[in-house]
Write a protein that holds these residues in place. Structure first.
Motif, PDB file in Angstrom:
ATOM      1  N   ALA A  14       4.206  -4.572  -5.675  1.00 55.66           N
ATOM      2  CA  ALA A  14       2.795  -4.348  -6.429  1.00 55.66           C
ATOM      3  C   ALA A  14       1.828  -4.112  -6.030  1.00 55.66           C
ATOM      4  O   ALA A  14       1.605  -4.495  -4.434  1.00 55.66           O
ATOM      5  CB  ALA A  14       2.388  -5.177  -7.540  1.00 55.66           C
ATOM      6  N   ASN A  15       1.381  -2.841  -5.872  1.00 54.83           N
ATOM      7  CA  ASN A  15      -0.244  -2.370  -4.904  1.00 54.83           C
ATOM      8  C   ASN A  15      -1.306  -3.054  -5.732  1.00 54.83           C
ATOM      9  O   ASN A  15      -1.849  -2.736  -7.183  1.00 54.83           O
ATOM     10  CB  ASN A  15      -0.179  -0.853  -4.535  1.00 54.83           C
ATOM     11  N   SER A  33      -2.783  -5.149  -9.619  1.00 51.71           N
ATOM     12  CA  SER A  33      -2.441  -3.570 -10.259  1.00 51.71           C
ATOM     13  C   SER A  33      -2.936  -2.929 -11.533  1.00 51.71           C
ATOM     14  O   SER A  33      -3.360  -3.141 -12.001  1.00 51.71           O
ATOM     15  CB  SER A  33      -1.248  -4.340 -10.735  1.00 51.71           C
ATOM     16  N   LEU A  34      -3.048  -1.821 -11.199  1.00 49.64           N
ATOM     17  CA  LEU A  34      -2.995  -0.731 -11.591  1.00 49.64           C
ATOM     18  C   LEU A  34      -2.977  -1.156 -12.876  1.00 49.64           C
ATOM     19  O   LEU A  34      -2.288  -0.887 -13.578  1.00 49.64           O
ATOM     20  CB  LEU A  34      -3.372   0.694 -11.081  1.00 49.64           C
ATOM     21  N   GLY A  35      -3.906  -1.205 -13.983  1.00 49.79           N
ATOM     22  CA  GLY A  35      -3.537  -1.136 -15.576  1.00 49.79           C
ATOM     23  C   GLY A  35      -2.771  -2.692 -15.840  1.00 49.79           C
ATOM     24  O   GLY A  35      -2.127  -2.402 -17.193  1.00 49.79           O
ATOM     25  N   ALA A  64      -1.233  -5.207  -1.007  1.00 45.25           N
ATOM     26  CA  ALA A  64       0.641  -6.227  -1.262  1.00 45.25           C
ATOM     27  C   ALA A  64       1.019  -6.880  -1.776  1.00 45.25           C
ATOM     28  O   ALA A  64      -0.296  -8.285  -1.241  1.00 45.25           O
ATOM     29  CB  ALA A  64       1.735  -4.412  -0.691  1.00 45.25           C
ATOM     30  N   ALA A  65       1.120  -6.647  -3.223  1.00 45.74           N
ATOM     31  CA  ALA A  65       1.778  -8.128  -3.492  1.00 45.74           C
ATOM     32  C   ALA A  65       2.844  -8.025  -2.983  1.00 45.74           C
ATOM     33  O   ALA A  65       4.052  -7.330  -3.415  1.00 45.74           O
ATOM     34  CB  ALA A  65       1.876  -8.109  -5.357  1.00 45.74           C
ATOM     35  N   PHE A  86       3.993  -3.350 -12.970  1.00 47.93           N
ATOM     36  CA  PHE A  86       3.274  -3.648 -12.064  1.00 47.93           C
ATOM     37  C   PHE A  86       3.307  -2.916 -11.112  1.00 47.93           C
ATOM     38  O   PHE A  86       2.046  -2.906 -10.465  1.00 47.93           O
ATOM     39  CB  PHE A  86       4.048  -5.151 -11.265  1.00 47.93           C
ATOM     40  N   TYR A  87       4.403  -1.699 -10.693  1.00 49.96           N
ATOM     41  CA  TYR A  87       4.013  -1.297  -9.492  1.00 49.96           C
ATOM     42  C   TYR A  87       4.688   0.309  -9.906  1.00 49.96           C
ATOM     43  O   TYR A  87       5.298   0.554 -10.138  1.00 49.96           O
ATOM     44  CB  TYR A  87       5.127  -1.649  -8.361  1.00 49.96           C
ATOM     45  N   PRO A  88       3.211   0.876 -10.363  1.00 52.54           N
ATOM     46  CA  PRO A  88       3.995   2.282 -10.849  1.00 52.54           C
ATOM     47  C   PRO A  88       4.535   3.221 -10.319  1.00 52.54           C
ATOM     48  O   PRO A  88       5.332   4.324 -10.990  1.00 52.54           O
ATOM     49  CB  PRO A  88       2.309   2.349 -11.621  1.00 52.54           C
ATOM     50  N   GLU A  89       4.305   3.220  -9.167  1.00 45.83           N
ATOM     51  CA  GLU A  89       5.006   3.818  -7.850  1.00 45.83           C
ATOM     52  C   GLU A  89       6.423   4.058  -7.945  1.00 45.83           C
ATOM     53  O   GLU A  89       7.336   4.658  -7.711  1.00 45.83           O
ATOM     54  CB  GLU A  89       4.620   4.055  -6.269  1.00 45.83           C
TER      55      GLU A  89
END
Length: 529
Positions: free
Chosen positions: A133-134, A209-211, A274-275, A305-308
């Motif tokens: 995750a970021n 993390s975003l959202g 980063a996580a 957790f990591y949308p990318e």
């Protein structure tokens, strides 16, 4: 280069030639079966050795139901379904406790913020496995607070996270880099928002993390008076220089947490870290490889957790910007499934291919030769049984000839055994069968010899009686006895030893009785021999 090409060409030719041989009708079925069995046995052995997996590994994640704990649960699910490895997901208070557990050897893996892990990485104490995750820094304040950027927190009351948490560490790094003096508050998440809404705090620092944090989303929905304030670019640049590899410039997109009203109201500049899933350098590489592959092969399941990861087939986001990656994880990123490592090594190593093929080929040929010897020996065993049966028919008429025949056969077996054409097991069986028959022949010959001796004694008794009454007839009978002995010797009815014994017995009888029985007392001369 030419030597390598030559080896590859020779190997291919050898494989092709043997393949043609296996397909040919002239190739014995035994070769196909044995070679196939040997090859499959080798593959099974290799795959079995490669597929031996540890029962479980341990992971320190986060508080029950929290962001890190949910990531840990996803890791456990991924490893269980893809590589059959169980991950024991242990609750913790967050990144700092996770790192301490890992360094003290209490767990095998840990989820840690990259900025917290960086120092231990540089010291060589831990290594990265994958980014999961970021985590973005959120500075949350009331819209009526008058705060417009991070620099405005000077002297303000700010909840910086609970002691020992990743939030507390990152926030402290920002405050230190910007040389701010603030009134720090260590309240937990829920308490901090209550204080903020009651104007007992001016701002809250949150890292995540975003959202991904539904509780944070709900706070924005329930409290439209909340906003996220930006971090000035100068501070971001300064912190990236001070902590290279730990942070990167990031943007919180407009509408991330709510669309109407929009939260945030516009794109917000911030910083992220980063996580990272980390482990120790001395961790079993096979375990690290299995965990890494389970994450790569199920990467999209981490998009919450990591949308990318949602719209990409590449594993690059999982290691983007990472330094100090564990060698086993790096190998999996480059080559794929660690369970297929032997196959990849095989494909890249022509010398190994040639060597293994030669080993398999020669082993198969050895098995074929042994199989041929076994079949040949079995055939010889059957032939011997038939030969002994034939000699048994001769035994009654001419045991001496039968004995000679069986001894010749035994000698033939010895020579074939010495040449390696007969297995030890079959040779022992042959010796047992022929020895039994040879003993039977000798027993019959011994009985015949005794019979001849008895017959001779009877003849001598008769001769002695005749000698008293008619010496001329007695001499005639003596000559007849001698002639009978010669005939029996020539026809192999008796052996030379028995013949000599009979002649000696006859001669002794003549020498003993003749002087008393011949006319005039003349001595009886030695009979013709």
């Amino acid at each position: 280069m030419s030597e390598l090409s030559g080896k590859q060409s020779w190997s291919k030719q050898l494989v092709s030639s043997f393949g043609s041989l296996l397909k040919s009708r002239r190739c014995p079925r035994a070769i196909v079966i044995i070679f196939g069995g040997l090859a499959s046995g080798t593959v099974i052995s290799v795959l079995s050795s490669c597929s031996v997996q540890p029962d479980s590994v341990s992971l320190s994640s986060g508080t029950a139901g929290g962001f890190y704990n949910r990531v840990g649960e996803q890791i456990s699910h991924s490893t269980q379904t893809t590589v059959g490895l169980k991950v024991r997901n242990l609750d913790s208070q967050g990144s700092r406790e996770n790192l301490q557990r890992l360094l003290s050897g209490q767990v095998d893996f840990a989820l840690v913020q990259l900025d917290i892990a960086s120092q231990a990485m540089r010291q060589g104490k831990i290594q990265a496995v994958a980014i999961l995750a970021n985590e973005y820094v959120h500075i949350i304040a009331r819209k009526d607070s008058g705060l417009r950027s991070f620099a405005d927190l000077e002297g303000k009351r700010v909840a910086i996270g609970t002691p020992g948490s990743g939030i507390s560490f990152t926030t402290s790094q920002l405050i230190k880099a910007d040389k701010l003096k603030i009134q720090e508050d260590a309240s937990d998440f829920d308490t901090a928002f209550k204080k903020l809404n009651a104007s007992q705090l001016d701002a809250i620092a949150y890292v995540g993390s975003l959202g991904a944090n539904q509780k944070l989303r709900q706070q924005f929905i329930n409290n439209p008076n909340l906003r996220i304030i930006p971090i000035q670019q100068s501070l971001i640049n300064n912190l990236i220089v001070l902590e290279p590899g730990s942070y990167q410039t990031a943007t919180l997109p407009m509408g991330t947490y709510a669309s109407r009203p929009s939260v945030p109201e516009q794109d917000v500049s911030t910083i992220s870290t980063a996580a990272v899933l980390v482990t120790r350098p001395n961790m079993d590489g096979h375990k690290v490889g299995l965990v890494t592959w389970s994450i790569i092969s199920t990467a999209r399941t981490y998009s919450e957790f990591y949308p990318e990861l949602q719209n990409t087939e590449s594993s690059e986001p999982l290691r983007k910007g990472l330094f100090y990656v564990h060698p086993a994880a790096q190998e999996v990123f480059e080559d794929g499934d660690p369970r297929a490592a032997f196959i990849r090594y095989w494909q890249k190593n022509s010398d190994l291919q040639s060597g293994v093929f030669i080993l398999l080929f020669t082993s198969a040929m050895g098995l074929v030769v042994r199989q041929w010897r076994k079949q040949s020996s079995q055939k010889l065993l059957g032939t011997t049984v038939n030969r002994v049966a034939e000699l048994k028919k001769l035994l009654a008429e001419n045991p001496q000839e039968a004995l000679k025949g069986i001894e010749d056969l035994r000698q033939e077996h010895r020579l074939r055994f010495i040449d390696g054409a007969v297995t030890t097991e079959i040779y022992e069986q042959l010796q047992q069968k022929t020895q039994t028959f040879a003993d039977e022949c000798r027993l019959i010959l011994e009985k015949q010899r005794r019979k001849f001796v008895m017959d001779t004694l009877l003849l001598l008794d008769e001769w002695q009686a005749t000698l008293q009454t008619d010496p001329d007839v007695a001499l005639q009978k003596l000559r007849q006895i001698k002639q009978d002995y010669r005939d029996m010797l020539l026809s192999d009815q008796v052996d030379i030893e028995a013949y000599v014994e009979l002649m000696q017995l006859t001669l002794m009888s003549v020498m003993t009785l003749a002087p008393q029985s011949l006319p005039g007392g003349a001595a009886f001369t030695r009979p013709e021999s």
